[in-house]
Design a protein around this motif. Sequence first.
Motif, PDB file in Angstrom:
ATOM      1  N   SER A 295      34.105  43.330  33.215  1.00 42.11           N
ATOM      2  CA  SER A 295      35.229  43.853  34.006  1.00 42.11           C
ATOM      3  C   SER A 295      35.346  45.367  33.865  1.00 42.11           C
ATOM      4  O   SER A 295      35.649  46.066  34.840  1.00 42.11           O
TER       5      SER A 295
ATOM      6  N   TRP B 266      50.206  37.402  38.073  1.00 44.81           N
ATOM      7  CA  TRP B 266      50.925  38.600  37.650  1.00 44.81           C
ATOM      8  C   TRP B 266      52.422  38.487  37.891  1.00 44.81           C
ATOM      9  O   TRP B 266      53.221  39.124  37.232  1.00 44.81           O
TER      10      TRP B 266
ATOM     11  N   ASN C 247      37.006  46.160  37.327  1.00 44.92           N
ATOM     12  CA  ASN C 247      37.810  45.082  37.897  1.00 44.92           C
ATOM     13  C   ASN C 247      39.178  45.086  37.232  1.00 44.92           C
ATOM     14  O   ASN C 247      39.489  44.261  36.394  1.00 44.92           O
ATOM     15  N   TRP C 248      40.006  46.029  37.596  1.00 42.97           N
ATOM     16  CA  TRP C 248      41.319  46.168  36.966  1.00 42.97           C
ATOM     17  C   TRP C 248      42.231  45.010  37.319  1.00 42.97           C
ATOM     18  O   TRP C 248      43.119  44.657  36.553  1.00 42.97           O
ATOM     19  N   ASP C 249      42.029  44.397  38.470  1.00 46.76           N
ATOM     20  CA  ASP C 249      42.863  43.283  38.893  1.00 46.76           C
ATOM     21  C   ASP C 249      42.677  42.077  37.983  1.00 46.76           C
ATOM     22  O   ASP C 249      43.578  41.274  37.810  1.00 46.76           O
ATOM     23  N   GLY C 250      41.510  41.930  37.377  1.00 53.22           N
ATOM     24  CA  GLY C 250      41.209  40.754  36.585  1.00 53.22           C
ATOM     25  C   GLY C 250      41.606  40.840  35.124  1.00 53.22           C
ATOM     26  O   GLY C 250      41.302  39.936  34.352  1.00 53.22           O
TER      27      GLY C 250
ATOM     28  N   TRP D  95      44.885  41.205  33.964  1.00 50.34           N
ATOM     29  CA  TRP D  95      46.184  40.601  33.717  1.00 50.34           C
ATOM     30  C   TRP D  95      46.445  39.394  34.607  1.00 50.34           C
ATOM     31  O   TRP D  95      47.422  38.695  34.405  1.00 50.34           O
ATOM     32  N   ASN D  96      45.635  39.187  35.622  1.00 49.29           N
ATOM     33  CA  ASN D  96      45.878  38.087  36.543  1.00 49.29           C
ATOM     34  C   ASN D  96      44.624  37.799  37.362  1.00 49.29           C
ATOM     35  O   ASN D  96      43.615  38.479  37.231  1.00 49.29           O
ATOM     36  N   ASN D  97      44.745  36.802  38.212  1.00 44.72           N
ATOM     37  CA  ASN D  97      43.675  36.431  39.147  1.00 44.72           C
ATOM     38  C   ASN D  97      42.397  36.006  38.454  1.00 44.72           C
ATOM     39  O   ASN D  97      41.313  36.263  38.944  1.00 44.72           O
TER      40      ASN D  97
END
Length: 172
Positions: A149, A92, A154-157, A159-161
């Motif tokens: 997701s 990110w 899984n909001w973190d996944g 745009w990144n990670n």
Amino acid sequence: GGWKVHFHQDQPLLEMTGINLLFESSPRWVLSEPLAYDFYRKAGVPSPISHHVRLWMDQRPLGYHLLVEQPNKAFLRRQGRDENGNFYKLLWYGQGLVGQHEKKIHPHTGHQDLVDLVESLNHTSGTAQWELIQKQFNVEEMINYYAASMCIQNWDGFWNNYYVLHDLRPGG
């Protein structure tokens, strides 16, 4: 916090050459993270192996930790993927296409494959663009990833990670 553990190539742990031992501060996360990996697998998305472990150091208990497989060549091999492809982790905090894609395999060969792909996508539209997408992406797997997701929030996944692989084999 936690530790990254590397095993010798000829002495893997359950086919894994790298693991992460994570201490999760919330019991919820210790349970939800491995359940999420299971959910992704059931949705047809390659996902790391995960286990709960009771960790001891110098005969002192350090509590329950989460063991998570490190996405690397051994992971790709276990998934039946091209372990010599271009493997990227999305970040990110990077700037631009190259800065947001940390190259994990062949880091010194550059990001030209990504640059070319984005240029191709930007210079096509309509049916031609959809044909390019179908040729260059595993569309079903990507749809399954995003659907899973959404289900687990899984909001973190988004745009990144997460990791992406450019399979360099013919037809890959």
